[in-house]
Design a protein around this motif. Structure first.
Motif, mmCIF file in Angstrom:
data_model
loop_
_atom_site.group_PDB
_atom_site.id
_atom_site.type_symbol
_atom_site.label_atom_id
_atom_site.label_comp_id
_atom_site.label_asym_id
_atom_site.label_seq_id
_atom_site.Cartn_x
_atom_site.Cartn_y
_atom_site.Cartn_z
ATOM 1 N N GLY A 76 -73.214 20.184 -23.423
ATOM 2 C CA GLY A 76 -73.856 21.487 -23.286
ATOM 3 C C GLY A 76 -74.780 21.794 -24.448
ATOM 4 N N LEU A 77 -74.352 21.438 -25.648
ATOM 5 C CA LEU A 77 -75.180 21.647 -26.832
ATOM 6 C C LEU A 77 -76.445 20.789 -26.772
ATOM 7 C CD1 LEU A 77 -75.521 23.015 -29.570
ATOM 8 C CD2 LEU A 77 -74.103 21.207 -30.559
ATOM 9 N N GLN A 78 -76.298 19.543 -26.333
ATOM 10 C CA GLN A 78 -77.458 18.658 -26.188
ATOM 11 C C GLN A 78 -78.438 19.207 -25.152
ATOM 12 O OE1 GLN A 78 -78.068 15.889 -27.993
ATOM 13 N NE2 GLN A 78 -76.166 15.989 -29.129
ATOM 14 N N GLU A 79 -77.909 19.704 -24.024
ATOM 15 C CA GLU A 79 -78.772 20.286 -22.982
ATOM 16 C C GLU A 79 -79.496 21.514 -23.517
ATOM 17 O OE1 GLU A 79 -76.462 21.053 -19.468
ATOM 18 O OE2 GLU A 79 -75.804 18.957 -19.344
ATOM 19 N N TYR A 80 -78.786 22.362 -24.252
ATOM 20 C CA TYR A 80 -79.399 23.548 -24.845
ATOM 21 C C TYR A 80 -80.546 23.146 -25.765
ATOM 22 C CZ TYR A 80 -80.207 27.014 -28.441
ATOM 23 O OH TYR A 80 -80.816 27.851 -29.333
ATOM 24 N N ARG A 81 -80.284 22.178 -26.638
ATOM 25 C CA ARG A 81 -81.322 21.750 -27.588
ATOM 26 C C ARG A 81 -82.535 21.181 -26.874
ATOM 27 N NH1 ARG A 81 -77.003 19.078 -31.712
ATOM 28 N NH2 ARG A 81 -76.576 20.966 -32.919
ATOM 29 N N ALA A 82 -82.293 20.397 -25.825
ATOM 30 C CA ALA A 82 -83.413 19.813 -25.080
ATOM 31 C C ALA A 82 -84.249 20.906 -24.421
ATOM 32 C CB ALA A 82 -82.887 18.826 -24.032
ATOM 33 N N LEU A 83 -83.594 21.890 -23.822
ATOM 34 C CA LEU A 83 -84.324 22.994 -23.183
ATOM 35 C C LEU A 83 -85.075 23.827 -24.216
ATOM 36 C CD1 LEU A 83 -81.682 24.136 -20.562
ATOM 37 C CD2 LEU A 83 -83.887 23.050 -20.092
ATOM 38 N N ARG A 84 -84.425 24.090 -25.344
ATOM 39 C CA ARG A 84 -85.068 24.858 -26.412
ATOM 40 C C ARG A 84 -86.303 24.134 -26.922
ATOM 41 N NH1 ARG A 84 -81.999 24.548 -31.723
ATOM 42 N NH2 ARG A 84 -83.000 22.529 -31.538
ATOM 43 N N ASP A 85 -86.165 22.844 -27.163
ATOM 44 C CA ASP A 85 -87.291 22.073 -27.683
ATOM 45 C C ASP A 85 -88.416 21.957 -26.662
ATOM 46 O OD1 ASP A 85 -85.809 21.801 -29.986
ATOM 47 O OD2 ASP A 85 -85.211 19.721 -29.577
ATOM 48 N N ALA A 86 -88.053 21.847 -25.385
ATOM 49 C CA ALA A 86 -89.075 21.745 -24.336
ATOM 50 C C ALA A 86 -89.815 23.063 -24.149
ATOM 51 C CB ALA A 86 -88.431 21.315 -23.017
ATOM 52 N N GLY A 87 -89.155 24.167 -24.474
ATOM 53 C CA GLY A 87 -89.755 25.482 -24.288
ATOM 54 C C GLY A 87 -90.788 25.833 -25.339
ATOM 55 N N GLY A 88 -90.760 25.150 -26.451
ATOM 56 C CA GLY A 88 -91.725 25.436 -27.509
ATOM 57 C C GLY A 88 -91.436 26.753 -28.196
ATOM 58 N N GLU A 89 -92.411 27.220 -28.932
ATOM 59 C CA GLU A 89 -92.269 28.444 -29.708
ATOM 60 C C GLU A 89 -92.469 29.668 -28.819
ATOM 61 O OE1 GLU A 89 -93.644 29.585 -34.110
ATOM 62 O OE2 GLU A 89 -95.292 29.183 -32.749
ATOM 63 N N SER A 90 -91.587 30.634 -28.948
ATOM 64 C CA SER A 90 -91.704 31.859 -28.155
ATOM 65 C C SER A 90 -92.843 32.712 -28.704
ATOM 66 C CB SER A 90 -90.403 32.649 -28.187
ATOM 67 O OG SER A 90 -90.221 33.227 -29.460
ATOM 68 N N PRO A 91 -93.456 33.560 -27.862
ATOM 69 C CA PRO A 91 -94.524 34.436 -28.340
ATOM 70 C C PRO A 91 -94.078 35.347 -29.487
ATOM 71 C CG PRO A 91 -94.501 34.399 -25.949
ATOM 72 C CD PRO A 91 -93.272 33.659 -26.415
ATOM 73 N N GLY A 92 -92.862 35.847 -29.422
ATOM 74 C CA GLY A 92 -92.353 36.716 -30.481
ATOM 75 C C GLY A 92 -92.212 35.978 -31.799
ATOM 76 N N ARG A 93 -91.663 34.771 -31.755
ATOM 77 C CA ARG A 93 -91.510 33.967 -32.963
ATOM 78 C C ARG A 93 -92.885 33.608 -33.536
ATOM 79 N NH1 ARG A 93 -87.314 31.166 -35.317
ATOM 80 N NH2 ARG A 93 -85.969 31.741 -33.600
ATOM 81 N N LYS A 94 -93.833 33.320 -32.648
ATOM 82 C CA LYS A 94 -95.194 32.997 -33.099
ATOM 83 C C LYS A 94 -95.822 34.177 -33.836
ATOM 84 C CE LYS A 94 -99.642 31.324 -31.489
ATOM 85 N NZ LYS A 94 -100.460 30.953 -30.345
ATOM 86 N N ARG A 95 -95.666 35.394 -33.290
ATOM 87 C CA ARG A 95 -96.207 36.591 -33.953
ATOM 88 C C ARG A 95 -95.567 36.803 -35.318
ATOM 89 N NH1 ARG A 95 -95.968 38.580 -28.704
ATOM 90 N NH2 ARG A 95 -94.019 39.651 -29.113
ATOM 91 N N LEU A 96 -94.249 36.609 -35.398
ATOM 92 C CA LEU A 96 -93.564 36.751 -36.682
ATOM 93 C C LEU A 96 -94.073 35.728 -37.694
ATOM 94 C CD1 LEU A 96 -89.892 37.395 -35.557
ATOM 95 C CD2 LEU A 96 -91.419 39.017 -36.699
ATOM 96 N N ARG A 97 -94.240 34.489 -37.240
ATOM 97 C CA ARG A 97 -94.742 33.447 -38.128
ATOM 98 C C ARG A 97 -96.144 33.794 -38.625
ATOM 99 N NH1 ARG A 97 -97.850 29.545 -37.018
ATOM 100 N NH2 ARG A 97 -97.426 29.502 -34.795
ATOM 101 N N GLU A 98 -96.982 34.292 -37.713
ATOM 102 C CA GLU A 98 -98.349 34.645 -38.085
ATOM 103 C C GLU A 98 -98.376 35.806 -39.083
ATOM 104 O OE1 GLU A 98 -100.029 35.330 -34.243
ATOM 105 O OE2 GLU A 98 -100.393 33.188 -33.888
ATOM 106 N N ARG A 99 -97.402 36.685 -39.033
ATOM 107 C CA ARG A 99 -97.308 37.804 -39.968
ATOM 108 C C ARG A 99 -96.702 37.387 -41.311
ATOM 109 N NH1 ARG A 99 -94.695 42.117 -35.851
ATOM 110 N NH2 ARG A 99 -96.504 42.387 -34.529
ATOM 111 N N GLY A 100 -96.229 36.144 -41.364
ATOM 112 C CA GLY A 100 -95.642 35.652 -42.606
ATOM 113 C C GLY A 100 -94.140 35.872 -42.697
ATOM 114 N N SER A 101 -93.507 36.316 -41.617
ATOM 115 C CA SER A 101 -92.064 36.527 -41.625
ATOM 116 C C SER A 101 -91.362 35.179 -41.488
ATOM 117 C CB SER A 101 -91.643 37.427 -40.469
ATOM 118 O OG SER A 101 -92.231 38.692 -40.602
ATOM 119 N N ARG A 102 -90.212 35.071 -42.083
ATOM 120 C CA ARG A 102 -89.405 33.859 -41.929
ATOM 121 C C ARG A 102 -88.426 34.098 -40.795
ATOM 122 N NH1 ARG A 102 -87.451 31.539 -47.456
ATOM 123 N NH2 ARG A 102 -88.440 29.625 -46.805
ATOM 124 N N SER A 103 -88.300 33.129 -39.913
ATOM 125 C CA SER A 103 -87.347 33.238 -38.808
ATOM 126 C C SER A 103 -86.700 31.919 -38.515
ATOM 127 C CB SER A 103 -88.027 33.765 -37.556
ATOM 128 O OG SER A 103 -89.140 32.976 -37.227
#
Length: 103
Positions: A76-103
């Motif tokens: 289950g953990l392997q499946e989760y990681r594969a799906l997470r990695d295939a999904g790429g960066e979320s729009p919210g995480r991208k905005r935080l990164r662009e603002r200089g926030s650490r996440s």
């Protein structure tokens, strides 16, 4: 569902163990125990609809079938990681990164 050799636990048609008379899988209780290290009495506070006996039965089932259940958890953990990695960066995480926030 059919009743198994451990009281309070039943297997569904796919062989997945459930706490009898509930909609709670044994794995849910096990993951909570592994994550937090709570006692059955403490877990009862989180799962008031389960008796301490049902919680103990779930943990007994886990210990009696630990190799198989640990393998299921790892899959289950392997499946989760594969799906997470295939999904790429979320729009919210991208905005935080662009603002200089650490996440």
């Amino acid at each position: 569902m059919s009743i198994t050799e451990t009281g309070h636990i039943v297997l569904d048609e796919r062989g997945i163990p459930w706490i009898d008379g509930t909609n709670v899988k044994v794995i849910e209780v096990v993951l909570d125990k592994l994550a937090h290290g709570s006692s059955p009495e403490e877990m009862h506070l989180q799962y008031p609809h389960l008796s301490v006996a049902q919680i103990c039965a779930a943990m007994t089932w886990y210990y009696d079938h630990q190799v198989e259940m640990d393998a299921d958890i790892e899959r289950g953990l392997q499946e989760y990681r594969a799906l997470r990695d295939a999904g790429g960066e979320s729009p919210g995480r991208k905005r935080l990164r662009e603002r200089g926030s650490r996440s």
